[in-house]
Design a protein around this motif. Structure first.
Motif, PDB file in Angstrom:
ATOM      1  N   PHE A   1       5.268   5.809  -6.894  1.00 55.36           N
ATOM      2  CA  PHE A   1       4.946   4.530  -6.262  1.00 55.36           C
ATOM      3  C   PHE A   1       3.815   3.767  -6.957  1.00 55.36           C
ATOM      4  CE2 PHE A   1       6.794   6.054  -1.997  1.00 55.36           C
ATOM      5  CZ  PHE A   1       7.901   5.230  -2.099  1.00 55.36           C
ATOM      6  N   GLY A   2       3.160   4.395  -7.919  1.00 52.66           N
ATOM      7  CA  GLY A   2       2.141   3.687  -8.673  1.00 52.66           C
ATOM      8  C   GLY A   2       0.728   3.765  -8.142  1.00 52.66           C
ATOM      9  N   GLY A   3       0.515   4.531  -7.085  1.00 51.61           N
ATOM     10  CA  GLY A   3      -0.838   4.654  -6.551  1.00 51.61           C
ATOM     11  C   GLY A   3      -0.833   5.386  -5.233  1.00 51.61           C
ATOM     12  N   VAL A   4      -2.007   5.458  -4.598  1.00 52.43           N
ATOM     13  CA  VAL A   4      -2.115   6.005  -3.247  1.00 52.43           C
ATOM     14  C   VAL A   4      -3.314   5.339  -2.586  1.00 52.43           C
ATOM     15  CG1 VAL A   4      -3.453   8.031  -4.025  1.00 52.43           C
ATOM     16  CG2 VAL A   4      -2.238   8.098  -1.834  1.00 52.43           C
ATOM     17  N   HIS A   5      -3.120   4.908  -1.344  1.00 49.48           N
ATOM     18  CA  HIS A   5      -4.149   4.137  -0.646  1.00 49.48           C
ATOM     19  C   HIS A   5      -4.473   4.673   0.745  1.00 49.48           C
ATOM     20  CE1 HIS A   5      -1.944   1.451  -3.437  1.00 49.48           C
ATOM     21  NE2 HIS A   5      -3.156   1.055  -3.748  1.00 49.48           N
ATOM     22  N   VAL A   6      -3.501   5.336   1.372  1.00 53.30           N
ATOM     23  CA  VAL A   6      -3.667   5.810   2.745  1.00 53.30           C
ATOM     24  C   VAL A   6      -3.218   7.266   2.825  1.00 53.30           C
ATOM     25  CG1 VAL A   6      -2.950   5.512   5.159  1.00 53.30           C
ATOM     26  CG2 VAL A   6      -3.222   3.498   3.680  1.00 53.30           C
ATOM     27  N   LEU A   7      -4.057   8.092   3.438  1.00 54.47           N
ATOM     28  CA  LEU A   7      -3.696   9.483   3.701  1.00 54.47           C
ATOM     29  C   LEU A   7      -3.818   9.736   5.195  1.00 54.47           C
ATOM     30  CD1 LEU A   7      -3.152  12.501   2.946  1.00 54.47           C
ATOM     31  CD2 LEU A   7      -5.642  12.740   2.712  1.00 54.47           C
ATOM     32  N   VAL A   8      -2.726  10.213   5.786  1.00 58.23           N
ATOM     33  CA  VAL A   8      -2.743  10.612   7.191  1.00 58.23           C
ATOM     34  C   VAL A   8      -2.593  12.129   7.243  1.00 58.23           C
ATOM     35  CG1 VAL A   8      -1.702  10.316   9.464  1.00 58.23           C
ATOM     36  CG2 VAL A   8      -1.664   8.421   7.824  1.00 58.23           C
TER      37      VAL A   8
ATOM     38  N   LYS B   1       0.847  -1.187   0.000  1.00 57.94           N
ATOM     39  CA  LYS B   1       0.000   0.000   0.000  1.00 57.94           C
ATOM     40  C   LYS B   1       0.890   1.248   0.000  1.00 57.94           C
ATOM     41  CE  LYS B   1      -4.267  -1.701   0.348  1.00 57.94           C
ATOM     42  NZ  LYS B   1      -4.034  -3.139   0.142  1.00 57.94           N
ATOM     43  N   VAL B   2       0.362   2.348  -0.541  1.00 61.55           N
ATOM     44  CA  VAL B   2       1.106   3.607  -0.608  1.00 61.55           C
ATOM     45  C   VAL B   2       0.440   4.607   0.333  1.00 61.55           C
ATOM     46  CG1 VAL B   2       1.872   5.506  -2.074  1.00 61.55           C
ATOM     47  CG2 VAL B   2       1.786   3.163  -2.985  1.00 61.55           C
ATOM     48  N   ALA B   3       1.230   5.179   1.225  1.00 66.13           N
ATOM     49  CA  ALA B   3       0.704   6.083   2.247  1.00 66.13           C
ATOM     50  C   ALA B   3       1.376   7.446   2.180  1.00 66.13           C
ATOM     51  CB  ALA B   3       0.901   5.478   3.631  1.00 66.13           C
ATOM     52  N   ILE B   4       0.564   8.490   2.220  1.00 67.56           N
ATOM     53  CA  ILE B   4       1.043   9.860   2.361  1.00 67.56           C
ATOM     54  C   ILE B   4       0.792  10.294   3.794  1.00 67.56           C
ATOM     55  CG2 ILE B   4       0.694  12.271   1.691  1.00 67.56           C
ATOM     56  CD1 ILE B   4      -0.273  11.240  -1.039  1.00 67.56           C
ATOM     57  N   VAL B   5       1.831  10.791   4.465  1.00 69.41           N
ATOM     58  CA  VAL B   5       1.698  11.314   5.821  1.00 69.41           C
ATOM     59  C   VAL B   5       2.110  12.772   5.794  1.00 69.41           C
ATOM     60  CG1 VAL B   5       2.321  11.052   8.246  1.00 69.41           C
ATOM     61  CG2 VAL B   5       2.252   9.033   6.754  1.00 69.41           C
ATOM     62  N   THR B   6       1.173  13.677   5.986  1.00 74.32           N
ATOM     63  CA  THR B   6       1.505  15.106   5.933  1.00 74.32           C
ATOM     64  C   THR B   6       2.182  15.534   7.232  1.00 74.32           C
ATOM     65  OG1 THR B   6      -0.601  15.960   6.820  1.00 74.32           O
ATOM     66  CG2 THR B   6      -0.507  15.472   4.455  1.00 74.32           C
TER      67      THR B   6
ATOM     68  N   ALA C   1       4.217  -0.813   3.942  1.00 72.98           N
ATOM     69  CA  ALA C   1       3.709   0.255   3.073  1.00 72.98           C
ATOM     70  C   ALA C   1       4.868   1.050   2.474  1.00 72.98           C
ATOM     71  CB  ALA C   1       2.786   1.184   3.857  1.00 72.98           C
ATOM     72  N   LYS C   2       4.592   1.648   1.351  1.00 70.38           N
ATOM     73  CA  LYS C   2       5.507   2.612   0.744  1.00 70.38           C
ATOM     74  C   LYS C   2       5.038   3.989   1.188  1.00 70.38           C
ATOM     75  CE  LYS C   2       5.711  -0.426  -3.275  1.00 70.38           C
ATOM     76  NZ  LYS C   2       5.365  -0.567  -4.714  1.00 70.38           N
ATOM     77  N   VAL C   3       5.919   4.750   1.833  1.00 71.42           N
ATOM     78  CA  VAL C   3       5.480   5.989   2.468  1.00 71.42           C
ATOM     79  C   VAL C   3       6.077   7.220   1.799  1.00 71.42           C
ATOM     80  CG1 VAL C   3       5.098   4.862   4.694  1.00 71.42           C
ATOM     81  CG2 VAL C   3       7.302   5.945   4.230  1.00 71.42           C
ATOM     82  N   VAL C   4       5.270   8.263   1.771  1.00 70.72           N
ATOM     83  CA  VAL C   4       5.717   9.558   1.278  1.00 70.72           C
ATOM     84  C   VAL C   4       5.837  10.499   2.464  1.00 70.72           C
ATOM     85  CG1 VAL C   4       5.109  11.579  -0.100  1.00 70.72           C
ATOM     86  CG2 VAL C   4       4.750   9.276  -1.014  1.00 70.72           C
ATOM     87  N   ILE C   5       7.061  10.975   2.674  1.00 74.46           N
ATOM     88  CA  ILE C   5       7.326  11.998   3.675  1.00 74.46           C
ATOM     89  C   ILE C   5       7.090  13.351   3.012  1.00 74.46           C
ATOM     90  CG2 ILE C   5       9.053  12.999   5.216  1.00 74.46           C
ATOM     91  CD1 ILE C   5       8.287  10.108   5.906  1.00 74.46           C
TER      92      ILE C   5
ATOM     93  N   GLY D   1      16.142   0.348   5.209  1.00 70.49           N
ATOM     94  CA  GLY D   1      15.627  -0.612   4.244  1.00 70.49           C
ATOM     95  C   GLY D   1      14.147  -0.475   3.979  1.00 70.49           C
ATOM     96  N   LEU D   2      13.579   0.673   4.332  1.00 69.35           N
ATOM     97  CA  LEU D   2      12.148   0.913   4.168  1.00 69.35           C
ATOM     98  C   LEU D   2      11.892   1.734   2.905  1.00 69.35           C
ATOM     99  CD1 LEU D   2      11.372   1.798   7.894  1.00 69.35           C
ATOM    100  CD2 LEU D   2      11.060  -0.407   6.752  1.00 69.35           C
TER     101      LEU D   2
END
Length: 249
Positions: free
Chosen positions: A82-89, A8-13, A32-36, A55-56
């Protein structure tokens, strides 16, 4: 317990440090693949590099959460990388504590723009993709302050607003496989709090007021977010999970 977040791909603002950084790390540890993302480029890039060194899967996108163009670029770049987005924090915040008679319009507007407008813009930007794929998670980081704190009329109002937004969106978007929830932290030992000259006094008062006699840790919030983001929480929406050591008042 497998949370079902692998891939899953997660964006955390607001994830350059503090609760946001801890949350991004926890989601990444769950696969998850995370976006800082943060307005502070130096800190955001350092946090992303630290996760990568572990290694994350992490990627940094710098931007201003209060600007619609920046937010749309954030989502578009996330999908491209990352090919998508599934989680937004929706974690970004900016306190400006003052007694009301000393609170300026700028103090009010900054807090509202970063917390409420930022959450609105980010959620609006990801929602079409969530609807199309039939799956999505939005987790708003509220606060125990939604119950009210002196000198925090702006902050308390914004945190309460995040709860109202989550409840409304849970009703709108549930039919598409999208859940929207809130986590409401109490006193947490973050870098920002620890840097205050009155930190020890604040900590002592907070612990005295809560049943669980220890300070909260960013990882406590991160664990709550990871659960709400997961497949294990697929039938939970419109809820507020207090992470306060049992303190509500």
């Amino acid at each position: 317990m497998d949370l079902g977040l692998t891939g899953k791909v997660a964006i955390v603002t607001g994830s350059a440090r503090g609760l946001g950084a801890a949350t991004a790390r926890r989601l990444a540890q769950e696969g998850a693949k995370v976006v800082i993302t943060d307005i502070n480029a130096e800190l955001a890039q350092a946090t992303a590099k630290a996760l990568q060194a572990e290694g994350l899967a992490a990627h940094c996108i710098v931007g201003d959460i209060t600007k619609a163009a920046d937010v749309q670029r954030l989502v578009d770049d996330t999908v491209a990388h990352f090919g998508g987005v599934h989680v937004l924090v929706n974690n970004a915040g900016a306190p400006r504590d003052r007694y009301l008679v000393k609170m300026s319009e700028d103090d009010w507007d900054l807090v509202m723009n970063v917390m409420l407008k930022g959450a609105f813009l980010a959620t609006r930007a990801v929602m079409p993709r969530y609807i199309e794929q039939g799956w999505g998670r939005v987790i708003n980081i509220s606060s125990r302050a939604h119950l009210g704190n002196p000198t925090q009329a702006n902050y308390s109002a914004a945190k309460a607003g995040l709860i109202g937004m989550a409840k409304a969106l849970s009703l709108e978007e549930g039919r598409y496989g999208v859940t929207v929830n809130c986590v409401a932290p109490g006193f947490m030992e973050t870098e920002m709090i620890q840097a205050l000259p009155t930190y020890e006094t604040i900590k002592e008062k907070a612990i005295a007021a809560q049943p669980v006699k220890r300070a909260g840790r960013p990882e406590d919030v991160a664990d709550a977010v990871a659960f709400l983001a997961s497949e294990r929480a697929s039938f939970i929406s419109g809820e507020v999970l207090h992470v306060t050591g049992g303190r509500y008042g």
